[in-house]
Motif scaffolding. Structure first.
Motif, mmCIF file in Angstrom:
data_model
loop_
_atom_site.group_PDB
_atom_site.id
_atom_site.type_symbol
_atom_site.label_atom_id
_atom_site.label_comp_id
_atom_site.label_asym_id
_atom_site.label_seq_id
_atom_site.Cartn_x
_atom_site.Cartn_y
_atom_site.Cartn_z
ATOM 1 N N ALA A 1 0.830 -1.212 0.000
ATOM 2 C CA ALA A 1 0.000 0.000 0.000
ATOM 3 C C ALA A 1 0.864 1.263 0.000
ATOM 4 O O ALA A 1 0.455 2.299 -0.553
ATOM 5 N N ALA A 2 2.049 1.204 0.580
ATOM 6 C CA ALA A 2 2.932 2.367 0.621
ATOM 7 C C ALA A 2 3.365 2.805 -0.773
ATOM 8 O O ALA A 2 3.709 3.971 -0.992
ATOM 9 N N LEU A 3 3.325 1.890 -1.727
ATOM 10 C CA LEU A 3 3.710 2.236 -3.100
ATOM 11 C C LEU A 3 2.741 3.232 -3.729
ATOM 12 O O LEU A 3 3.123 4.003 -4.607
ATOM 13 N N HIS A 4 1.475 3.220 -3.294
ATOM 14 C CA HIS A 4 0.470 4.104 -3.883
ATOM 15 C C HIS A 4 0.811 5.577 -3.698
ATOM 16 O O HIS A 4 0.374 6.408 -4.486
ATOM 17 N N ALA A 5 1.574 5.904 -2.671
ATOM 18 C CA ALA A 5 1.925 7.294 -2.394
ATOM 19 C C ALA A 5 3.116 7.775 -3.225
ATOM 20 O O ALA A 5 3.443 8.953 -3.203
ATOM 21 N N LEU A 6 3.740 6.858 -3.968
ATOM 22 C CA LEU A 6 4.938 7.215 -4.737
ATOM 23 C C LEU A 6 4.611 7.420 -6.215
ATOM 24 O O LEU A 6 3.831 6.665 -6.788
ATOM 25 N N PRO A 7 5.216 8.425 -6.833
ATOM 26 C CA PRO A 7 5.019 8.622 -8.279
ATOM 27 C C PRO A 7 5.907 7.651 -9.066
ATOM 28 O O PRO A 7 7.064 7.941 -9.351
ATOM 29 N N LEU A 8 5.375 6.491 -9.393
ATOM 30 C CA LEU A 8 6.155 5.447 -10.048
ATOM 31 C C LEU A 8 5.734 5.281 -11.499
ATOM 32 O O LEU A 8 4.551 5.412 -11.825
ATOM 33 N N PRO A 9 6.686 4.942 -12.372
ATOM 34 C CA PRO A 9 6.316 4.594 -13.751
ATOM 35 C C PRO A 9 5.570 3.259 -13.759
ATOM 36 O O PRO A 9 5.407 2.615 -12.718
ATOM 37 N N GLU A 10 5.157 2.833 -14.935
ATOM 38 C CA GLU A 10 4.413 1.571 -15.045
ATOM 39 C C GLU A 10 5.183 0.439 -14.368
ATOM 40 O O GLU A 10 6.383 0.290 -14.571
ATOM 41 N N HIS A 11 4.429 -0.329 -13.560
ATOM 42 C CA HIS A 11 5.052 -1.423 -12.807
ATOM 43 C C HIS A 11 4.022 -2.512 -12.548
ATOM 44 O O HIS A 11 2.825 -2.307 -12.682
ATOM 45 N N ARG A 12 4.557 -3.688 -12.203
ATOM 46 C CA ARG A 12 3.723 -4.841 -11.841
ATOM 47 C C ARG A 12 3.910 -5.107 -10.351
ATOM 48 O O ARG A 12 4.990 -5.542 -9.929
ATOM 49 N N PRO A 13 2.864 -4.862 -9.562
ATOM 50 C CA PRO A 13 2.989 -5.152 -8.137
ATOM 51 C C PRO A 13 3.160 -6.651 -7.897
ATOM 52 O O PRO A 13 2.590 -7.476 -8.605
ATOM 53 N N THR A 14 3.938 -6.978 -6.909
ATOM 54 C CA THR A 14 4.078 -8.375 -6.493
ATOM 55 C C THR A 14 2.797 -8.760 -5.758
ATOM 56 O O THR A 14 2.373 -8.027 -4.860
ATOM 57 N N PRO A 15 2.171 -9.877 -6.119
ATOM 58 C CA PRO A 15 0.998 -10.305 -5.338
ATOM 59 C C PRO A 15 1.381 -10.429 -3.863
ATOM 60 O O PRO A 15 2.473 -10.912 -3.531
ATOM 61 N N ARG B 1 27.449 -9.161 -0.738
ATOM 62 C CA ARG B 1 26.540 -8.433 -1.620
ATOM 63 C C ARG B 1 25.075 -8.719 -1.289
ATOM 64 O O ARG B 1 24.188 -8.347 -2.046
ATOM 65 N N PHE B 2 24.818 -9.357 -0.179
ATOM 66 C CA PHE B 2 23.466 -9.683 0.240
ATOM 67 C C PHE B 2 22.824 -8.451 0.861
ATOM 68 O O PHE B 2 23.352 -7.865 1.796
ATOM 69 N N ARG B 3 21.690 -8.046 0.306
ATOM 70 C CA ARG B 3 20.954 -6.885 0.799
ATOM 71 C C ARG B 3 19.532 -7.343 1.104
ATOM 72 O O ARG B 3 18.724 -7.493 0.185
ATOM 73 N N PRO B 4 19.204 -7.585 2.370
ATOM 74 C CA PRO B 4 17.879 -8.111 2.694
ATOM 75 C C PRO B 4 16.765 -7.158 2.247
ATOM 76 O O PRO B 4 16.752 -5.995 2.640
ATOM 77 N N HIS B 5 15.853 -7.692 1.426
ATOM 78 C CA HIS B 5 14.735 -6.878 0.939
ATOM 79 C C HIS B 5 13.592 -7.762 0.471
ATOM 80 O O HIS B 5 13.796 -8.915 0.103
ATOM 81 N N PHE B 6 12.408 -7.186 0.499
ATOM 82 C CA PHE B 6 11.204 -7.816 -0.020
ATOM 83 C C PHE B 6 10.831 -7.063 -1.289
ATOM 84 O O PHE B 6 10.578 -5.850 -1.239
ATOM 85 N N THR B 7 10.800 -7.738 -2.435
ATOM 86 C CA THR B 7 10.426 -7.083 -3.684
ATOM 87 C C THR B 7 8.924 -6.812 -3.673
ATOM 88 O O THR B 7 8.126 -7.730 -3.514
ATOM 89 N N LEU B 8 8.567 -5.545 -3.878
ATOM 90 C CA LEU B 8 7.159 -5.135 -3.849
ATOM 91 C C LEU B 8 6.580 -4.935 -5.240
ATOM 92 O O LEU B 8 5.372 -5.073 -5.438
ATOM 93 N N ALA B 9 7.437 -4.591 -6.203
ATOM 94 C CA ALA B 9 6.965 -4.373 -7.574
ATOM 95 C C ALA B 9 8.160 -4.397 -8.514
ATOM 96 O O ALA B 9 9.295 -4.102 -8.112
ATOM 97 N N ARG B 10 7.891 -4.746 -9.756
ATOM 98 C CA ARG B 10 8.907 -4.712 -10.814
ATOM 99 C C ARG B 10 8.451 -3.708 -11.862
ATOM 100 O O ARG B 10 7.272 -3.684 -12.226
ATOM 101 N N PHE B 11 9.395 -2.911 -12.335
ATOM 102 C CA PHE B 11 9.065 -1.970 -13.391
ATOM 103 C C PHE B 11 8.871 -2.728 -14.697
ATOM 104 O O PHE B 11 9.532 -3.747 -14.943
ATOM 105 N N ASN B 12 7.959 -2.241 -15.533
ATOM 106 C CA ASN B 12 7.683 -2.915 -16.803
ATOM 107 C C ASN B 12 8.895 -2.925 -17.719
ATOM 108 O O ASN B 12 9.020 -3.790 -18.574
ATOM 109 N N ALA B 13 9.769 -1.946 -17.547
ATOM 110 C CA ALA B 13 11.018 -1.878 -18.309
ATOM 111 C C ALA B 13 12.059 -1.247 -17.389
ATOM 112 O O ALA B 13 11.699 -0.472 -16.491
#
Length: 184
Positions: free
Chosen positions: A25-39, A126-138
């Motif tokens: 839900a936090a992504l909705h507040a960001l001005p992001l280009p086209e992306h696919r949210p992670t289910p 090089r390990f950076r702990p993160h949860f992927t929330l969305a991928r950009f379409n390009a």
């Protein structure tokens, strides 16, 4: 499983549903280009991507994953910020970055020693702990996110050995084995 079946495996930890939903839900507040949210049900932190393996080796891999967790206590992850990755070059995804507690790093280090095909001298360098929330379409230039976020800590009492099947519409994940940590 047929003798020649291949499995695309990884070890992951999953947040509670509430944290996954609030992170997305936090992504909705960001001005992001086209992306696919992670289910929401697929939001996870990849501890180690094992890769494509012959199904005949699943028992050994499962045992190695359990042994890697042996004696390690459950731990908490603290969400820190929303970020774009990779840090250099065009951004491909947006993620929730967390801290890197010693138990997580030890678990990853043990998994790498047991299961990684190509290891580096320092497995967590090089390990950076993160949860992927969305991928950009390009791959996207000119978009950088580094926003602090306040979310509840995430209790990690288990990890999962996961199989990933790639489809044109995206990856489908299924849990092969739950790997418990010791109670705190």
């Amino acid at each position: 499983m047929s003798r020649s079946e291949r499995l695309r495996l990884f070890v992951a930890v999953y947040p509670e549903a509430e944290v996954a939903e609030r992170s997305a839900a936090a992504l909705h507040a960001l001005p992001l280009p086209e992306h696919r949210p992670t289910p929401h049900e697929q939001i996870h932190l990849t501890v180690l991507f094992i890769g494509d393996v012959d199904a005949r080796h699943l028992g050994e891999i499962t045992e190695s994953a359990h042994r890697s967790a042996s004696g390690l206590p459950a731990f908490t992850l603290t969400p820190q910020r929303l970020i774009t990755l990779p840090e250099r070059g065009p951004a491909r995804l947006i993620a929730l970055e967390t801290n890197a507690p010693a138990q997580l790093l030890e678990f990853r280090s043990r998994l790498v020693r047991r299961l990684a095909h190509r290891t580096r001298a320092r497995s967590n360098d090089r390990f950076r702990p993160h949860f992927t929330l969305a991928r950009f379409n390009a791959p996207t230039t000119g978009v950088r996110v580094n926003e602090p976020i306040e979310l509840p800590t995430i209790l990690v009492s288990a990890a999962h050995l996961m199989a990933s099947t790639l489809h044109p519409s995206g990856a489908v994940h299924r849990s092969i084995e739950r790997i418990e940590f010791a109670a705190q």
